[in-house]
Design an enzyme around this catalytic site. Structure first.
Site, PDB file in Angstrom:
ATOM      1  N   ARG A  92       0.848  -1.196   0.000  1.00 56.97           N
ATOM      2  CA  ARG A  92       0.000   0.000   0.000  1.00 56.97           C
ATOM      3  C   ARG A  92       0.889   1.254   0.000  1.00 56.97           C
ATOM      4  O   ARG A  92       1.951   1.264   0.635  1.00 56.97           O
ATOM      5  CB  ARG A  92      -0.839  -0.035   1.276  1.00 56.97           C
ATOM      6  CG  ARG A  92      -1.786   1.107   1.483  1.00 56.97           C
ATOM      7  CD  ARG A  92      -2.925   1.045   0.536  1.00 56.97           C
ATOM      8  NE  ARG A  92      -4.047   1.879   0.959  1.00 56.97           N
ATOM      9  CZ  ARG A  92      -5.015   2.234   0.112  1.00 56.97           C
ATOM     10  NH1 ARG A  92      -4.988   1.860  -1.148  1.00 56.97           N
ATOM     11  NH2 ARG A  92      -6.018   2.956   0.546  1.00 56.97           N
ATOM     12  N   THR A 117      -9.820   0.557  -9.864  1.00 57.45           N
ATOM     13  CA  THR A 117      -8.878  -0.328  -9.192  1.00 57.45           C
ATOM     14  C   THR A 117      -8.891  -1.554 -10.079  1.00 57.45           C
ATOM     15  O   THR A 117      -9.751  -1.671 -10.941  1.00 57.45           O
ATOM     16  CB  THR A 117      -9.391  -0.617  -7.753  1.00 57.45           C
ATOM     17  OG1 THR A 117      -9.203   0.555  -6.965  1.00 57.45           O
ATOM     18  CG2 THR A 117      -8.693  -1.773  -7.068  1.00 57.45           C
ATOM     19  N   ASN A 156      -5.972   4.387  -7.051  1.00 49.76           N
ATOM     20  CA  ASN A 156      -7.137   4.974  -6.393  1.00 49.76           C
ATOM     21  C   ASN A 156      -8.132   5.455  -7.437  1.00 49.76           C
ATOM     22  O   ASN A 156      -8.935   4.679  -7.915  1.00 49.76           O
ATOM     23  CB  ASN A 156      -6.773   6.074  -5.393  1.00 49.76           C
ATOM     24  CG  ASN A 156      -7.949   6.377  -4.472  1.00 49.76           C
ATOM     25  OD1 ASN A 156      -8.838   5.550  -4.322  1.00 49.76           O
ATOM     26  ND2 ASN A 156      -7.976   7.541  -3.862  1.00 49.76           N
ATOM     27  N   ASP A 208      -7.543   8.427   0.476  1.00 49.84           N
ATOM     28  CA  ASP A 208      -8.080   7.327   1.288  1.00 49.84           C
ATOM     29  C   ASP A 208      -7.844   7.542   2.781  1.00 49.84           C
ATOM     30  O   ASP A 208      -8.354   6.790   3.614  1.00 49.84           O
ATOM     31  CB  ASP A 208      -7.485   5.980   0.839  1.00 49.84           C
ATOM     32  CG  ASP A 208      -8.307   5.347  -0.285  1.00 49.84           C
ATOM     33  OD1 ASP A 208      -9.408   5.840  -0.564  1.00 49.84           O
ATOM     34  OD2 ASP A 208      -7.841   4.361  -0.877  1.00 49.84           O
ATOM     35  N   SER A 234      -7.642   1.033   3.343  1.00 46.17           N
ATOM     36  CA  SER A 234      -8.109   0.601   2.018  1.00 46.17           C
ATOM     37  C   SER A 234      -9.350  -0.277   2.154  1.00 46.17           C
ATOM     38  O   SER A 234      -9.610  -0.849   3.217  1.00 46.17           O
ATOM     39  CB  SER A 234      -6.995  -0.199   1.351  1.00 46.17           C
ATOM     40  OG  SER A 234      -7.456  -0.821   0.180  1.00 46.17           O
ATOM     41  N   SER A 235     -10.094  -0.388   1.046  1.00 46.98           N
ATOM     42  CA  SER A 235     -11.212  -1.344   0.995  1.00 46.98           C
ATOM     43  C   SER A 235     -10.867  -2.561   0.145  1.00 46.98           C
ATOM     44  O   SER A 235     -11.704  -3.447  -0.028  1.00 46.98           O
ATOM     45  CB  SER A 235     -12.451  -0.679   0.377  1.00 46.98           C
ATOM     46  OG  SER A 235     -12.878   0.369   1.188  1.00 46.98           O
ATOM     47  N   GLY A 294     -13.889  -1.414  -7.375  1.00 41.81           N
ATOM     48  CA  GLY A 294     -15.192  -0.916  -6.924  1.00 41.81           C
ATOM     49  C   GLY A 294     -15.112   0.023  -5.734  1.00 41.81           C
ATOM     50  O   GLY A 294     -16.129   0.234  -5.066  1.00 41.81           O
TER      51      GLY A 294
END
Ligand code: GLY
Length: 484
Positions: A65, A338, A358, A380, A409-410, A430
């Site tokens: 990340r 993404t 992103n 984010d 993050s997701s 998404g």
């Protein structure tokens, strides 16, 4: 088998497997091939997460990340009145976090690779030189983002935004950058010529990344989040991704119910999923952040008793108001910015990777001298508690900015076992809807007996504080929907 957003990238990955490389070798080649073929999200200037399950059942994960620069601080996107400055964390050089992708692929290669890095990068460099044919979708995306890319790059860019479907695009500058990395290793990106060009470029454009930031970047191995849902064992990414924790909470809150009996996308299934997600996202937004900086009470958040307590006020007779659930409402916008790819090799080693800049083309800042886009991952972070980011996610102190901290993050790269055997490798783009989309894909396959393809094609419902959308998706790609 390699599944990715571009056939050329999947081909390069599967050629590596055919040549005797393992899933980790194929990951390195596929990740870099996506940077060439899918600049929308594939990247050198971004970051990602990978979860693996080896054929012997060993599991692990790596976090590459992006992180905040050393000069980063909590209020860096606020004006003198304490208001969030529009666009500063989303567009251009000020939005860029220290990229992690190159560190990630080198770390994976060092630990598990079997072919040399030169062998892995050679077909990618050849592809960048030979060129890639522009697809219809890609041409449309260039068209959609042309204005904002030009705006961020002061009206001039060597990135070929004017091209048409069917044109062949060559990327000689990116090929040069990749050649330097192939020859010099990770220092070919994080030190020396590339680092100098990159940090000077970002600073000239008003951003914060220095050579020291780049030199100090390190990818980190992380223990994944592992839990059982009925007779599945789910292995997903741990913080600083919120994916694994949130999906664990959602599944455990749903587990006592027989949703196969309720029916696929029936009102009862959707209501239960929505209420579980509402509670899980409230926890996500309040408690989760970079585990190297904040204490995350995982033991409590993932315990059966806590999750049962969270669902005590759940009833099929009425919806819970988000405002009444712990730490505030969530709003979610669908996006595709993404990309995810999955690989399984002949021995049965499986990897699940989600990587990103992103936003679409990240910050839109394109470095002509190196041939790639830079991320806008700083968005984010929570720029100010209670103020939503570009995905509508509201954060708290746990995700505030600090020097060298990773933004929450997701992204949810996930591997699922059933009866001790590999069952699924799954993930998706998404934005903030990644977590619920991955959860629905697993449920579609396991609870509703769909094949992987049916499961991806099935209508997805998207949840925010107020509405639920359901839309079908005939091509198996997530579609774009607006909040209105
Ligand atoms: N940038 C999207 C995410 O990490 O969740």
């Amino acid at each position: 088998m390699v599944v990715s957003a571009r056939v050329e990238a999947s081909q390069i990955g599967s050629d590596i497997l055919a040549k005797g490389g393992n899933a980790f070798d194929a990951m390195v080649a596929t990740e870099m091939a996506l940077a060439v073929t899918y600049p929308f999200a594939g990247n050198l200037g971004g970051g990602g997460f990978m979860v693996y399950r080896k054929s012997n059942g060993d599991v692990g994960g790596i976090d590459y990340r992006e992180k905040a620069p050393l000069s980063g601080h909590k209020d860096m996107y606020l004006d003198s009145l304490g208001k969030v400055i529009p666009d500063m964390s989303t567009k251009g050089a000020t939005a860029v976090g220290v990229p992690g992708t190159i560190a990630g692929i080198f770390e994976v290669h060092e630990k598990f690779g079997s072919l040399s890095m030169e062998e892995l990068l050679a077909p990618v460099i050849a592809l960048a030189e030979k060129g890639v044919v522009v697809t219809e979708n890609q041409a449309n995306r260039f068209e959609n983002y042309r204005e904002s890319i030009l705006e961020v790059n002061d009206g001039i860019t060597s990135f070929p935004i004017g091209c048409k479907a069917g044109d062949t695009l060559k990327y000689p500058v990116l090929a040069n950058t990749l050649r330097r990395i192939s020859k010099e290793g990770r220092d070919g990106f994080y030190k020396g010529e590339t680092a100098k060009i990159l940090s000077n470029f970002i600073q000239e454009k008003g951003g914060f990344i220095t050579e020291e930031d780049l030199a100090k970047y390190e990818a980190k191995w992380r223990q994944p989040i592992i839990f059982n849902y009925k007779d599945l064992k789910i292995i997903s990414m741990s913080p600083p991704s919120s994916g694994g924790v949130t999906i664990n909470q959602i599944f455990k809150m749903m587990e006592p119910y027989d949703i196969a009996e309720f029916g696929h996308n029936s009102a009862k299934t959707i209501q239960l999923f929505t209420e579980a997600s509402r509670r899980a996202y409230a926890d996500r937004n309040y408690f989760l952040g970079d585990p190297d900086f904040v204490e995350i009470p995982l033991d409590v958040l993932l315990s059966q008793s806590y999750l049962m307590e969270r669902m005590e006020n759940f009833s099929f007779d009425s919806a819970t108001k988000s405002a009444d659930v712990s730490h505030g409402e969530i709003e979610i916008l669908e996006s595709m910015e993404t990309t995810h790819y999955s690989i399984i090799d002949a021995e049965g080693n499986a990897i699940s990777v989600t990587t990103t800049l992103n936003g679409a083309y990240g910050s839109k800042l394109y470095c002509d001298e190196l041939g790639f886009f830079l991320n806008n991952e700083m968005d984010d972070f929570s720029a100010k508690p209670g103020v939503p980011n570009m995905f509508g996610l509201i954060g708290a102190d746990a995700n505030s900015i600090a020097p060298e901290k990773r933004m929450l993050s997701s992204m949810t790269p996930t591997i699922v076992e059933k009866d001790g055997q590999l069952y699924m490798v799954v993930g998706t783009p998404g934005g903030s809807t990644i977590i619920t989309a991955v959860a629905q894909t697993i449920l579609n396959t396991y609870e509703f007996n769909m094949s992987m393809q049916e499961s991806v094609n099935a209508p997805v419902f998207i949840i925010n504080g107020y509405r639920i959308w359901s839309f079908s998706n005939p091509k198996g790609f997530r579609t774009h929907s607006k909040k209105n």
